[in-house]
Design an enzyme around this catalytic site. Structure first.
Site, PDB file in Angstrom:
ATOM      1  N   HIS A 355      47.918  26.245  45.438  1.00 43.13           N
ATOM      2  CA  HIS A 355      48.486  25.763  46.704  1.00 43.13           C
ATOM      3  C   HIS A 355      49.967  25.444  46.645  1.00 43.13           C
ATOM      4  O   HIS A 355      50.522  24.956  47.626  1.00 43.13           O
ATOM      5  CB  HIS A 355      47.767  24.502  47.173  1.00 43.13           C
ATOM      6  CG  HIS A 355      46.349  24.718  47.550  1.00 43.13           C
ATOM      7  ND1 HIS A 355      45.954  25.003  48.830  1.00 43.13           N
ATOM      8  CD2 HIS A 355      45.223  24.714  46.805  1.00 43.13           C
ATOM      9  CE1 HIS A 355      44.635  25.142  48.860  1.00 43.13           C
ATOM     10  NE2 HIS A 355      44.164  24.979  47.636  1.00 43.13           N
ATOM     11  N   LYS A 543      54.110  15.981  59.510  1.00 40.83           N
ATOM     12  CA  LYS A 543      53.631  16.464  58.204  1.00 40.83           C
ATOM     13  C   LYS A 543      54.114  15.479  57.158  1.00 40.83           C
ATOM     14  O   LYS A 543      54.864  14.559  57.488  1.00 40.83           O
ATOM     15  CB  LYS A 543      54.177  17.867  57.921  1.00 40.83           C
ATOM     16  CG  LYS A 543      55.699  18.004  58.146  1.00 40.83           C
ATOM     17  CD  LYS A 543      56.195  19.427  57.928  1.00 40.83           C
ATOM     18  CE  LYS A 543      55.993  20.360  59.081  1.00 40.83           C
ATOM     19  NZ  LYS A 543      54.906  21.306  58.891  1.00 40.83           N
ATOM     20  N   ARG A 544      53.705  15.676  55.897  1.00 43.22           N
ATOM     21  CA  ARG A 544      54.239  14.829  54.841  1.00 43.22           C
ATOM     22  C   ARG A 544      55.761  14.877  54.856  1.00 43.22           C
ATOM     23  O   ARG A 544      56.355  15.903  55.181  1.00 43.22           O
ATOM     24  CB  ARG A 544      53.722  15.306  53.473  1.00 43.22           C
ATOM     25  CG  ARG A 544      52.268  14.993  53.217  1.00 43.22           C
ATOM     26  CD  ARG A 544      51.986  13.512  53.264  1.00 43.22           C
ATOM     27  NE  ARG A 544      52.565  12.800  52.135  1.00 43.22           N
ATOM     28  CZ  ARG A 544      51.925  12.522  51.014  1.00 43.22           C
ATOM     29  NH1 ARG A 544      50.670  12.876  50.847  1.00 43.22           N
ATOM     30  NH2 ARG A 544      52.526  11.862  50.028  1.00 43.22           N
ATOM     31  N   LYS A 549      60.381  20.145  53.082  1.00 44.77           N
ATOM     32  CA  LYS A 549      59.945  20.347  54.475  1.00 44.77           C
ATOM     33  C   LYS A 549      61.093  20.128  55.456  1.00 44.77           C
ATOM     34  O   LYS A 549      60.986  20.429  56.642  1.00 44.77           O
ATOM     35  CB  LYS A 549      58.770  19.428  54.801  1.00 44.77           C
ATOM     36  CG  LYS A 549      57.507  19.785  53.995  1.00 44.77           C
ATOM     37  CD  LYS A 549      56.328  18.912  54.352  1.00 44.77           C
ATOM     38  CE  LYS A 549      55.121  19.111  53.459  1.00 44.77           C
ATOM     39  NZ  LYS A 549      54.281  20.278  53.829  1.00 44.77           N
ATOM     40  N   THR A 651      49.504  24.516  57.562  1.00 45.47           N
ATOM     41  CA  THR A 651      48.336  24.722  58.420  1.00 45.47           C
ATOM     42  C   THR A 651      48.544  24.070  59.782  1.00 45.47           C
ATOM     43  O   THR A 651      47.926  24.477  60.765  1.00 45.47           O
ATOM     44  CB  THR A 651      47.058  24.152  57.758  1.00 45.47           C
ATOM     45  OG1 THR A 651      47.368  22.914  57.131  1.00 45.47           O
ATOM     46  CG2 THR A 651      46.495  25.115  56.737  1.00 45.47           C
ATOM     47  N   LYS A 655      47.626  24.989  63.952  1.00 47.86           N
ATOM     48  CA  LYS A 655      47.044  24.072  64.944  1.00 47.86           C
ATOM     49  C   LYS A 655      47.913  24.018  66.197  1.00 47.86           C
ATOM     50  O   LYS A 655      47.403  24.057  67.325  1.00 47.86           O
ATOM     51  CB  LYS A 655      46.902  22.661  64.352  1.00 47.86           C
ATOM     52  CG  LYS A 655      45.937  22.606  63.173  1.00 47.86           C
ATOM     53  CD  LYS A 655      46.048  21.302  62.389  1.00 47.86           C
ATOM     54  CE  LYS A 655      45.355  21.459  61.030  1.00 47.86           C
ATOM     55  NZ  LYS A 655      45.722  20.415  60.071  1.00 47.86           N
TER      56      LYS A 655
END
Ligand code: 26Q
Length: 810
Positions: A355, A543-544, A549, A651, A655
């Protein structure tokens, strides 16, 4: 499930009296929730028993998904839906003056995961059950899940997540199915009748007690099992005679130290630290899981030599990699098989998903720690390594560097990723680009040695939770236009494409989105006291919080917009609400600093009357599955702006798409597949390509300082980090400043800044045309079906676990 309203109502009333010994009117909602949960669990119990009987009778292959994390969220609503009971339940409760939603909200989130990887495991369980695959989860029943986040003075504060406080109606403790897991001690080697026998002695035994939760499939009479293990002392009796001698306290200490194994989930999701407790956790659940699988298999007459025909074990990242040597140990030491046969069976059984390619997340255990804790397992890993290296020596004569790169044990460490590749028959990445990077960069040597093991399985999400449950308005529109076949066949959503050009449908999409936005706006007001404009663009990054990110990129462009608006309050932009949520690992200083920055920007912008009609910034605390279910259906714009190559898949991108948001993204992870699906005109792509990033990483040549010096807007916002504009304490955001300048901006934030800002202007111009915007949203919805985890699970099943699996519900 065939049940009528009156029967349900009666059963509920009885249940309530049974467990509370009182009338419903006298109780509170929590008691009502408990009674409802308990009733539903009773219904499920029959199904569960039935499913297990059927599996035992058919003898079909059982899939076990081993994962350190299962991020399930709430179960009541989804379970009711999957049982087909939701309407009946709603109506029956309404007659008792109870609003089902009020009860649903009282359920604690089951938050036994950090983020993407844990939520993926939960979506996979849902899809396996709904496709009628005999697939079960195996993990740890953490007493405390992922921490609860509070924002105090703009800063993240962590509180423990005591999710079991009110009990958990869904689980069943199965003490009779406990297993003993052995730690430490020594290995006694004996020659008995010409056979070498290994026995672990002087070990510390830990009792692994399973708690089973049913995972109900969608209207198909299937209930699979999620088995989570809890650590207890083997003997729970205290020796009271030693009370006075001080031994009593020792006994309590011992009990605590054993129970600490399943006490808490590690809150780091991308940074590996070699903590012995984490290694204990890994072996604890893996050993208990495998022992119980084999015990069950043998109890039903299975012959150990054919184990690989009847079970598959999938490991979710390297965290459960000890499944490989543990399975070997049982086959060799307890079942008496020879090495070759045990190895064939083991590698046939195990498959592995990677991952992440972040080097700092790779698990490597110091040999001494490993050996001390797991002496027999270490011997087996050594043997695996020796045999593997001797194969390598034969193939790559004299190529020491290559061999040492591939070795399982090297530099005083055990490398779990290498062990996972060598000991499994399948290695997959979670999106096309990610798999390519694994093959051609990260695991290049292993790939060329085992080219056939590597494959891609692009992630997915369960459309049942993320569309049907979280967005009933949109689900209704879909059913009214294309019928309900997409519920069982999510790719049928493509039939919606032709409707998306229809003005009436576009208006309807707009109306649904508006309603979802109003609901979220209410929540924002309630939680943060901020009034947001629901006709503004809801621009969302949830998100985290992590450097890669790039919440920083989002921050810098808001700061830039703020500068431009202060210079020209009449600047022609469509109003926007920037919404953030996410948790930082407690020990990750930069990420925590980013949260402070977001909140500082919010403070500044929201209170500046010159701009706050046009832009607002919101940070919602304690992001979790339930909050995601509220935020995502209300988003107009989905921020997927990671540094290209760093996000394995993502992911939430799927969504958002499924809920009719448009994506602004780098060509990273599954954004690439999303872009391929919807076409260039229906997604906003910007930033460096993978090739460019890889070339910078390999050859250097990037200077953030150059960009800072040459680009005035960038210089201004970077300076704003330390000039007192966002905090009187000018040092407050120093670490972000340093990261972007002195340390050369590891994640290429400044490099992508201009293209991000320009692309956002396009967003603005399209949003001005509501019809066009909704048309694009519709296209995104129509193409989101392939991102259902049902598709992903079918690919795992046919491509990895065994093409002989036949599915009844396809
Ligand atoms: C490892 C060692 C010690 C402590 C913690 C960990 C640890 C724990 C969790 C390492 C990694 C994780 C979680 C990683 C994760 O969530 N990865 C994400 O997986 C998603 C599902 O495949 C992808 O969509 C995301 O891109 C990826 O970041």
């Amino acid at each position: 499930m065939a049940l009528d309203k009156n029967t349900f109502k009666k059963a509920y009333e009885n249940k309530y009296k049974d467990i509370h010994g009182d009338e419903i009117e006298n109780g509170n909602n929590l008691q009502r929730y408990e009674a409802l949960g308990s009733l539903i669990r009773d219904y499920v119990s029959w199904l569960w028993l039935d499913t297990n009987k059927r599996y035992n009778k058919t003898g079909e292959k059982q899939i076990y998904y081993f994962s350190m994390e299962f991020l399930l969220g709430r179960l009541l609503g989804d379970t009711l839906m999957n049982l087909g009971l939701i309407d009946i339940c709603k109506e029956a409760l309404a007659e008792l003056n109870i609003d089902l939603r009020d009860l649903e909200e009282l359920e604690e989130d089951q938050g036994l995961g950090n983020g993407g990887l844990g939520r993926l495991a939960a979506c996979f369980l849902d899809s396996m059950a709904s496709l009628g695959i005999a697939g079960h989860g195996c993990g740890i029943r953490y007493k405390y899940g992922f921490f609860e986040q509070k924002i105090i003075d703009g800063k993240q504060v962590e509180l423990s997540d005591n999710w079991l406080r009110q009990g958990n109606v869904w689980e069943r403790r199965k003490i009779e199915k406990s297993e003993v897991v052995k730690f430490g001690g020594e290995v006694k080697v004996e020659n008995i009748d010409g056979r070498i026998v290994f026995t672990q002695i002087n070990y510390e035994p830990v009792l692994a007690v399973p708690y089973d939760t049913p995972i109900v499939g969608y209207e198909n009479n299937v209930a699979n099992t999620l088995r989570l293990w809890s650590a207890e002392t083997v003997s729970n009796e205290f020796d009271y005679s030693s009370f006075s001698s001080g031994e009593y306290l020792k006994a309590i200490e011992y009990k605590n130290s054993v129970e600490s194994i399943s006490q808490v989930l590690y809150p780091e999701d991308s940074f590996y630290e070699g903590k012995i407790l984490r290694l204990k956790q890994q072996y604890f659940f893996v050993s208990a899981g495998i022992q119980s699988i084999i015990r069950h298999y043998k109890a039903h007459g299975g012959n150990i030599k054919f184990l690989d025909e009847k079970i598959s074990i999938h490991i979710n990242d390297t965290h459960p990699t000890l499944a490989i040597p543990e399975l070997m140990r049982i086959l060799l030491d307890e079942e008496g098989l020879g090495w070759e046969e045990a190895w064939r069976i083991t590698t046939n059984i195990v498959s592995y998903t990677n991952h992440t390619i972040l080097a700092e997340a790779l698990e490597k255990w110091p040999i001494d720690m490993f050996k001390g804790l797991l002496p027999r397992i270490y011997m087996i890993v050594e043997e695996i390594n020796e045999r593997f290296c001797s194969d390598l020596w034969n193939k790559y004569i004299g190529q020491w560097e290559k061999i040492s790169d591939m070795a399982i044990i090297a530099d005083g460490q055990v490398r779990m990723a290498n062990l996972a590749v060598v000991g499994s028959h399948s290695v997959n990445g979670v999106a096309k680009l990610h798999t390519e990077i694994l093959k051609k960069e990260e695991m290049k040597n292993l790939y060329y040695f085992y080219p056939n093991k590597f494959n891609n399985k692009t992630n997915g999400i369960t459309h049942r939770r993320w569309l049907l449950r979280s967005n009933p308005g949109l689900t209704n529109l879909l059913c009214n236009t294309i019928g309900d076949s997409f519920i069982k066949h999510p790719t049928d959503l493509i039939n919606f494409e032709k409707f998306t050009y229809d003005k009436g449908v576009q208006e309807e999409l707009e109306r649904i989105k508006k309603k979802n936005k109003e609901r979220l706006a209410e929540k924002i007001y309630k939680k943060n006291g901020i009034i947001v404009d629901t006709s503004s663009i809801f621009d969302v990054q949830v998100k985290r919080i992590h450097g890669y990110k790039r919440q920083t990129l989002n921050c810098l462009r808001i700061m830039d917009l703020y500068n431009k608006l202060t210079n020209n309050p009449n600047l022609d932009i469509h109003p926007r609400t920037f919404i953030f949520a996410g948790k930082a690992a407690p020990g990750y200083y930069l990420a925590k600093n980013i949260i402070e920055l977001i909140n500082a920007i919010a403070d500044k912008v929201n209170n500046d009357p010159l701009v706050n009609k046009k832009i607002k910034v919101v940070f919602l605390e304690n992001y979790n599955v339930s909050l995601a279910e509220e935020i995502i259906p209300a988003a107009d714009l989905s921020e997927q702006i990671s540094t290209t190559t760093k996000e394995a898949s993502g992911t939430s991108n799927m969504k958002f798409m499924m809920n009719g948001a448009i994506t602004i993204a780098t060509l990273d992870g599954a954004n690439i597949e999303i872009s391929d699906e919807v076409g260039n005109n229906n997604i906003f792509i910007f930033g460096l390509t993978a090739r460019q990033v890889l070339s910078y990483i390999e050859n250097g040549g990037y200077s953030s300082q150059d960009i800072y010096n040459k680009n005035e807007s960038i210089k201004n916002v970077i300076d704003d980090l330390i000039n007192g504009k966002y905090s009187k304490d000018r040092e407050k955001f120093r670490s972000i400043y340093d990261h972007l300048t002195i340390f050369n901006d590891e994640f290429y934030v400044l490099k992508d800044f201009d293209s991000y800002v320009e692309t956002n202007k396009k967003v603005d111009s399209i949003f001005k045309d509501m019809y066009k915007w909704q048309e694009i949203c519709g296209i995104n919805i129509a193409h989101s079906g392939v991102f259902s985890s049902d598709r992903t699970i079918q690919q795992y099943a046919t491509g990895i676990w065994g093409p002989e699996l036949i599915y009844k519900n396809l």
